[in-house]
Every structure is written in C-alpha cells, then in structure tokens.
Design a protein around this motif. Structure first.
Motif, PDB file in Angstrom:
ATOM      1  N   ASN A 141      -6.852   1.182  -4.272  1.00 40.39           N
ATOM      2  CA  ASN A 141      -5.688   1.267  -3.316  1.00 40.39           C
ATOM      3  C   ASN A 141      -4.320   1.088  -4.184  1.00 40.39           C
ATOM      4  O   ASN A 141      -3.221   1.295  -3.844  1.00 40.39           O
TER       5      ASN A 141
ATOM      6  N   LEU B 151       0.682  -1.158   0.006  1.00 37.87           N
ATOM      7  CA  LEU B 151       0.062   0.042   0.190  1.00 37.87           C
ATOM      8  C   LEU B 151       0.838   1.250  -0.015  1.00 37.87           C
ATOM      9  O   LEU B 151       0.428   2.217  -0.703  1.00 37.87           O
TER      10      LEU B 151
ATOM     11  N   LEU C  28      -6.376  -6.452  -1.356  1.00 38.33           N
ATOM     12  CA  LEU C  28      -6.185  -5.029  -1.260  1.00 38.33           C
ATOM     13  C   LEU C  28      -7.055  -4.411  -2.561  1.00 38.33           C
ATOM     14  O   LEU C  28      -6.965  -3.156  -2.485  1.00 38.33           O
TER      15      LEU C  28
END
Length: 180
Positions: free
Chosen positions: A111, A76, A106
């Motif tokens: 993201n 991330l 994710l």
C-alpha cells in the motif's frame, strides 16, 4: 499529485504550522494542480493502536471507530505524505505518533510502495539536535520498511527565533518544497 500533510503540533498556529505553510507554498508553486489535504491531528479524535491484530485478519480493516477511519483512504490515495511535528522529548508529538502508529492497519499489499515521504521538524535545542536525527532515522527506517521514498527532512531551531521571524528558514523550506 495528491498530497497529505500531517501537522502534528497541538499549537495550531505555532512554529511547525508556519514551517509547513512555507513548504507547501513552494510545493504548490511548482505543482499548481496538486491536491493538498492538511490534517491537524491534535484536533482529531484518534485513538492509539491497540495491537489487536484485527487489521491482519480477513477484513484487512482497523476496528477502531474514530476519525482515523476517514483518513485511511486519504493515506492510500496520497502520492506524497508530509509529516510536520515539533520535537517533544526527542521524538514527534504524541498526537502525530498516534496517527503514524495507525498506519499499521494499512501495512499490506504494498500500500505504501512508491509513495514519497517528507519530514519537517521544529525544536528548541541547539543544532546539531539529536532529536532531529532520531526522527529523521525513524522515518527513514519506516520508509525503507514500507517501500516508500524518503525524499528529505528539514528541521529548524526555534528557541531564539520563531519561524514567523526566521526569513532564512522560511526561504530554505520554501525552496525545498519547490524542488519537488
């Protein structure tokens, strides 16, 4: 710039590791403040995605308790993701694929939007190599789907000349990294 480099070969000091090393040398020459995190996925306990969909529920978290949990924040935070893998049977290694499949946990809230992605490959077959094209297309499709910027791929045949002895490949991948 935060960089996450994923080394997908089970051979810790093989051709793929050498290719990645030269790429990162070029990249860090131009970006001396870059923070580089290198993950040798073959050394990590990463389970395959179970397709349980738990990450799609309210917690938005993967329920598999393995070493991948420590890499989710790294993914991330990264501005640039680099996947380096030898080609085994026309695809990335099983170790790299398990890591990549877990990105599913994710895949929400944009993201990945705006992150850059680079792919490095080594292979034994001659050029042109259909495995390299398959991998490049796969990562291009993944990038498009996730809103990432697929910046480039680089592959080199290592059947006759290993990367450690291939000065032309070393210079080319170094310059590619430096071009960022």
């Amino acid at each position: 710039m935060k960089i996450l480099a994923v080394q997908g070969s089970p051979r810790k000091n093989g051709n793929t590791a050498a290719l990645l090393k030269h790429y990162l040398a070029g990249l860090t020459e131009n970006h001396s403040q870059a923070e580089v995190k290198l993950i040798n996925v073959a050394e990590k306990n990463i389970e395959p995605c179970r397709g349980c969909q738990s990450c799609r529920k309210s917690s938005r978290k993967c329920v598999i308790n393995d070493e991948m949990q420590e890499f989710f924040p790294e993914i991330l935070q990264a501005d640039l993701l680099i996947f380096a893998s030898p080609i085994y049977w026309w695809n990335i290694t099983a170790q790299a694929k398990k890591f990549l499949d877990r990105f599913y946990a994710l895949n929400f809230n944009d993201n990945f939007k705006g992150k850059k992605l680079a792919v490095l490959m080594t292979y034994a077959g001659e050029d042109p190599n259909s495995g390299a094209e398959i991998i490049k297309n796969m990562f291009q499709d993944i990038s498009d789907y996730l809103g990432m910027d697929f910046i480039h791929s680089f592959g080199v045949c290592t059947e006759d000349v290993p990367v450690a002895d291939n000065l032309k490949a070393q210079e080319a991948v170094y310059n590619l990294g430096k071009s960022l």
